[in-house]
Scaffold this active site. Structure first.
Site, mmCIF file in Angstrom:
data_model
loop_
_atom_site.group_PDB
_atom_site.id
_atom_site.type_symbol
_atom_site.label_atom_id
_atom_site.label_comp_id
_atom_site.label_asym_id
_atom_site.label_seq_id
_atom_site.Cartn_x
_atom_site.Cartn_y
_atom_site.Cartn_z
ATOM 1 C CG ASP A 43 52.778 57.805 -8.024
ATOM 2 O OD1 ASP A 43 51.999 56.832 -8.041
ATOM 3 O OD2 ASP A 43 53.387 58.204 -9.035
ATOM 4 C CG ASN A 92 43.316 57.267 -8.891
ATOM 5 O OD1 ASN A 92 43.546 57.971 -7.913
ATOM 6 N ND2 ASN A 92 44.234 57.103 -9.851
ATOM 7 N NE ARG A 95 45.045 53.659 -9.945
ATOM 8 C CZ ARG A 95 45.924 54.034 -9.036
ATOM 9 N NH1 ARG A 95 45.865 53.514 -7.804
ATOM 10 N NH2 ARG A 95 46.863 54.905 -9.330
#
Length: 269
Positions: A43, A92, A95
């Site tokens: 991260d 994700n 995104r």
């Protein structure tokens, strides 16, 4: 003029002090039992990009992918046998496409490089992957398969990419696979339900033979697992560090392992 001299003096002095501390920390860590399996939630790529003024998504994630070389070198040097890196989750996919493309492109390039890297073979690195393959583009799948095939005979350390991976998705897929097996054997719903147990579910996880992680590290300062290895992390020790993934240092890794070594693991007893 004075500030310039201060910078000239304190720079080398700080590097010397830092180096001495790192070597001392490494000696302390090596004197105690190591975690057999370390999981890392990668991260802070975007946070580091904002702080350093980077704009290109490809460059941002290539920098993060390059950190894998450091993790492998540090882990091999410490005798750690298994490392699992969470690279990309189903969440994700929400995104922007440019960002997703940057992640997939960086991982594909890194996988192709690992397959051909002689250092990987000298270190005995075996590359594996787990997650939903249907979420990944063909080029990336080919690169992962090539890295797995090229390193299959290596047995000193296994590095597993959790890509297209989510803990809830893994458990749901395990249940689905179990029910499919029951259907093949002609079991009724009641008969299938009677067979459900933690051991049965585990046998249907993505990598059923993978030992549970002893230590899970998350970079960037966020204090949550976000679904990483939900089934396997029940007895894992957790460590959260403030450093962003692309600039994680060996000293940060050593501190995480030292923290693990200082804990009393009771496994619920």
């Amino acid at each position: 003029m004075l500030r310039r001299w201060v910078r000239l003096i304190t720079g080398p002095v700080w590097q010397l002090v830092y180096g001495l501390y790192e070597r001392q920390l490494a000696r302390q860590v090596r004197a105690l039992p190591m975690p057999g399996h370390v999981g890392i939630i990668l991260d802070g790529n975007r946070r580091h990009a904002r702080e350093s003024g980077m704009q290109d998504p490809g460059a941002i994630y290539r920098l993060g992918a390059a950190k894998l070389d450091d993790i492998l070198a540090w882990s091999v040097g410490l005798g750690i046998r298994m490392v699992t890196l969470w690279v990309f989750s189903p969440d994700n996919l929400r995104r922007p496409e440019t960002e997703i493309g940057g992640i997939f492109g960086a991982v594909e390039t890194k996988m192709r490089a690992l397959a051909a890297d002689p250092h990987i073979h000298r270190r005995g690195v075996h590359v594996a992957a787990m997650g939903r393959r249907d979420l990944l583009p063909p080029g990336l799948l080919e690169a992962i398969d090539a890295a797995e095939a090229a390193t299959r005979g290596n047995d000193r350390i296994t590095v597993t990419l959790a890509i297209g991976y989510g803990g809830r998705e893994e458990i749901a897929d395990a249940v689905r696979a179990f029910l499919a097996d029951c259907a093949v054997h002609g079991l009724s719903t009641a008969e299938a339900a009677a067979q459900v147990s933690p051991a049965v579910i585990r046998r249907h996880l993505y990598l059923a033979d993978m030992p549970d992680p002893d230590l899970i590290i998350r970079t960037s300062g966020e204090v949550r697992l976000s679904g990483f290895m939900l089934w396997q992390s029940v007895h894992s020790e957790l460590y959260f560090c403030d450093v962003n993934w692309p600039v994680m240092r060996r000293i940060d890794y050593l501190r995480a392992i030292r923290s693990y070594q200082r804990r009393e693991r009771r496994f619920g007893v």
